[in-house]
Design a protein around this motif. Structure first.
Motif, short mmCIF file in Angstrom:
data_model
loop_
_atom_site.label_atom_id
_atom_site.label_comp_id
_atom_site.label_asym_id
_atom_site.label_seq_id
_atom_site.Cartn_x
_atom_site.Cartn_y
_atom_site.Cartn_z
N ARG A 202 1.28 -1.30 -0.30
CA ARG A 202 -0.24 -0.20 -0.20
C ARG A 202 0.54 0.99 -0.01
O ARG A 202 0.91 2.31 -0.52
N LYS A 203 1.52 1.39 0.74
CA LYS A 203 2.64 2.65 0.81
C LYS A 203 3.89 2.68 -0.40
O LYS A 203 3.54 3.86 -0.63
N ARG A 204 4.04 1.06 -1.87
CA ARG A 204 4.60 1.24 -2.84
C ARG A 204 3.36 2.49 -3.32
O ARG A 204 3.89 3.07 -4.64
N ILE A 205 2.70 2.09 -3.19
CA ILE A 205 0.97 2.45 -4.16
C ILE A 205 0.68 3.96 -4.12
O ILE A 205 0.47 4.70 -4.72
N GLU A 206 1.08 4.63 -2.78
CA GLU A 206 0.57 5.55 -2.28
C GLU A 206 1.48 6.47 -2.85
O GLU A 206 1.90 7.61 -3.46
N ARG A 207 2.95 5.95 -2.51
CA ARG A 207 4.51 6.86 -3.26
C ARG A 207 4.44 6.87 -5.04
O ARG A 207 4.30 8.34 -4.78
N SER A 208 3.43 5.60 -5.27
CA SER A 208 4.27 5.64 -6.38
C SER A 208 2.84 6.88 -7.40
O SER A 208 2.78 8.13 -7.78
N LEU A 209 1.39 6.59 -6.40
CA LEU A 209 0.72 7.56 -7.17
C LEU A 209 1.10 9.22 -6.09
O LEU A 209 0.62 9.97 -7.32
N TYR A 210 1.82 9.29 -5.37
CA TYR A 210 2.00 10.67 -4.82
C TYR A 210 3.09 11.09 -5.90
O TYR A 210 3.51 12.65 -6.66
N GLU A 211 4.73 10.36 -6.09
CA GLU A 211 5.26 10.32 -7.27
C GLU A 211 4.34 11.20 -8.85
O GLU A 211 4.81 12.24 -9.17
N GLU A 212 3.18 10.51 -9.00
CA GLU A 212 2.49 10.81 -10.57
C GLU A 212 2.15 12.31 -10.04
O GLU A 212 1.84 13.03 -11.14
N TYR A 213 1.65 11.78 -9.10
CA TYR A 213 0.56 13.65 -8.78
C TYR A 213 2.04 15.02 -9.04
O TYR A 213 1.61 15.65 -8.96
N MET A 214 2.97 14.49 -8.15
CA MET A 214 3.87 15.36 -8.63
C MET A 214 3.99 15.96 -9.79
O MET A 214 4.64 17.32 -9.76
N GLN A 217 1.99 17.55 -11.56
CA GLN A 217 1.56 19.27 -11.14
C GLN A 217 2.77 20.10 -11.53
O GLN A 217 3.08 20.78 -11.84
N GLU A 218 4.47 19.45 -11.81
CA GLU A 218 5.30 19.76 -12.34
C GLU A 218 5.10 20.18 -14.07
O GLU A 218 5.51 20.70 -14.50
N ARG A 219 4.46 19.25 -14.74
CA ARG A 219 4.16 19.30 -16.48
C ARG A 219 2.91 20.75 -15.99
O ARG A 219 3.41 21.36 -17.45
N LYS A 220 2.31 20.56 -15.11
CA LYS A 220 0.58 21.85 -15.58
C LYS A 220 1.68 23.33 -14.94
O LYS A 220 1.55 23.76 -16.08
N ARG A 221 2.38 22.85 -14.07
CA ARG A 221 2.94 24.49 -14.25
C ARG A 221 4.29 24.76 -15.29
O ARG A 221 4.49 26.02 -15.75
N ARG A 222 5.06 24.06 -15.83
CA ARG A 222 5.65 24.42 -17.10
C ARG A 222 4.80 24.81 -18.16
O ARG A 222 5.00 25.49 -19.06
N PHE A 223 3.78 23.98 -18.45
CA PHE A 223 2.91 23.76 -19.64
C PHE A 223 2.09 25.99 -19.29
O PHE A 223 1.66 26.55 -20.22
N ILE A 224 1.29 26.07 -18.11
CA ILE A 224 1.19 27.65 -17.27
C ILE A 224 2.63 28.33 -17.74
O ILE A 224 2.02 29.98 -18.24
N GLU A 225 3.74 28.35 -17.53
CA GLU A 225 4.90 29.09 -17.29
C GLU A 225 4.70 29.47 -18.68
O GLU A 225 5.06 30.14 -19.48
N ALA A 226 4.84 28.28 -19.86
CA ALA A 226 5.08 28.19 -21.89
C ALA A 226 3.90 29.65 -22.61
O ALA A 226 4.68 30.71 -22.77
#
Length: 304
Positions: A202-214, A217-226
Motif C-alpha cells: 500500500r505504501k508503494r502504491i501511495e508513493r507511486s501515486l504521489y510521485e505521479e501527482y507531483m 503538477q510539475e508538467r502543469k507548471r511548465r505548461f502554464i509558464e510557457a
C-alpha cells in the motif's frame, strides 16, 4: 511397517506446509556466518574478563551475566510472534535432542537459526522450520514407534494436545506440545507477515501515486509558464488546470479540444487583445477567434 509409519508422519507436517503455500517467496540474507563471528567475539571478551578476576566464582558470575544479557538483547529484538515461535522451536528441539540422547540416536544439524528471525519472520525461515520438524519427527518415530503409531497424521491441534496429555514420557510430551505451538506460532507469524506485506504494498502504491501527482503538477507548471511567457489573452492557469482535469478522463479528446479550441477550457480575454494598426483598429470578435486558433496551434507544438 516402519516405512508406512514414517510416511504417515510426513503427512503430519503437511499441516504446517499447507499454511505456507499461499505466502509469496522472498529473498533473504543468510546471517548464520555473521552471527557465528559475533558469538565468538562475545565469548572471547567474556573469557578475557573472567581471566582478570580473582576467583572461579567471580568468573562463573561474569560468564552467567554475559549470557543473560545476550539472551535479553536477542529476545528484545524479536517481535512478539517471533519470540513465541523461537521459544516453541527451542522447546521442541530440546525435547527431541533429549529423546535422541536417551535412545542413543544421531541428532543431525538443523537448518533454522533462531537469530535469523530478527527483526521479523519471513516465509523462507518458516520453510526451514518445517524441514527441521520433519527431521525431528523421524527421530521421534524411531524412538517411540509403538506409542506414536496410534496418532492420526491428520490430527488437529486440539487432538494433538489431547494425545500429548496421555503420554508418560515427559520429553515426548513436550515435543508434541511444542510442535503444536510451532504450528500456531507460524500461522500467527504468517498473518503478521501478510499484514506487513500488504502495508508495504500500500505504501508503494501511495508513493507511486504521489510521485505521479507531483510529476503532473510539475508538467502543469511548465505548461502554464510557457503559455504565460507568450502573453496570450487567456488565463493560463485556468486553461491548463481544466485541460488536465479533462485529460484524466479522456486524454485524446481533451488534447484535441486543447489544440483546436482552447477557449473551451478558458475564455479568450478580449480586453487583453492588443488593437491592430497601432490602435487604430478596435478589437472585434474575429480577433478573439484568431487568438483562439493561435493559442491552439502553439499548444499543439508545445513540448513541456
Amino acid at each position: 511397517m516402519a516405512e508406512d509409519k514414517e510416511n504417515s508422519f510426513l503427512d503430519i507436517n503437511s499441516n504446517i506446509m499447507g499454511r505456507l503455500e499461499n505466502i509469496p517467496d522472498e529473498t533473504t540474507v543468510d546471517l548464520e556466518e555473521e552471527e557465528t563471528d559475533d558469538e565468538f567475539e562475545r565469548l572471547l571478551n567474556t573469557f578475557i574478563a573472567a581471566e582478570n578476576t580473582d576467583t572461579q566464582e567471580k568468573k562463573d558470575q561474569i560468564i552467567e551475566q554475559a549470557q543473560q544479557q545476550t539472551q535479553q538483547q536477542v529476545q528484545a529484538n524479536y517481535g512478539n510472534d517471533e519470540a513465541e515461535l523461537v521459544q516453541a522451536y527451542a522447546n521442541f528441539v530440546d525435547a527431541v535432542m533429549a529423546i535422541a540422547a536417551m535412545r542413543q540416536l544421531d541428532f543431525p544439524v538443523l537448518s533454522f537459526v533462531p537469530q535469523s528471525l530478527i527483526p521479523n519472520y519471513k516465509p523462507s525461515l518458516g520453510r526451514k522450520i518445517v524441514n527441521d520438524t520433519l527431521i525431528c519427527w523421524d527421530i521421534m518415530l524411531s524412538a517411540f514407534p509403538e506409542t506414536l503409531s496410534s496418532l492420526n497424521p491428520n490430527s488437529t491441534d486440539e487432538q494433538l494436545l489431547n494425545f500429548a496429555e496421555g503420554l508418560t514420557d515427559q520429553n515426548l510430551q513436550l515435543a508434541v506440545i511444542s510442535y503444536v505451538e510451532i504450528l500456531i506460532d507460524i500461522e500467527n507469524c504468517e498473518i503478521s507477515y501478510e499484514e506487513r506485506r500488504l502495508k508495504s504494498q500500500r505504501k508503494r502504491i501511495e508513493r507511486s501515486l504521489y510521485e505521479e501527482y507531483m510529476r503532473r503538477q510539475e508538467r502543469k507548471r511548465r505548461f502554464i509558464e510557457a503559455v504565460r511567457a507568450k502573453n496570450f489573452p487567456i488565463d493560463a492557469e485556468r486553461l491548463i488546470n481544466n485541460y488536465f482535469k479533462t485529460a484524466s478522463k479522456d486524454a485524446p479528446a481533451a488534447f484535441e479540444v486543447l489544440t483546436t479550441n482552447p477557449a473551451m477550457y478558458a475564455p479568450i480575454q478580449n480586453e487583453k487583445i492588443k488593437p491592430r494598426m497601432f490602435g487604430l483598429l478596435k478589437v472585434k470578435p474575429q480577433d478573439g477567434i484568431r487568438e483562439n486558433h493561435r493559442i491552439g496551434a502553439f499548444l499543439k507544438k508545445l513540448k513541456a
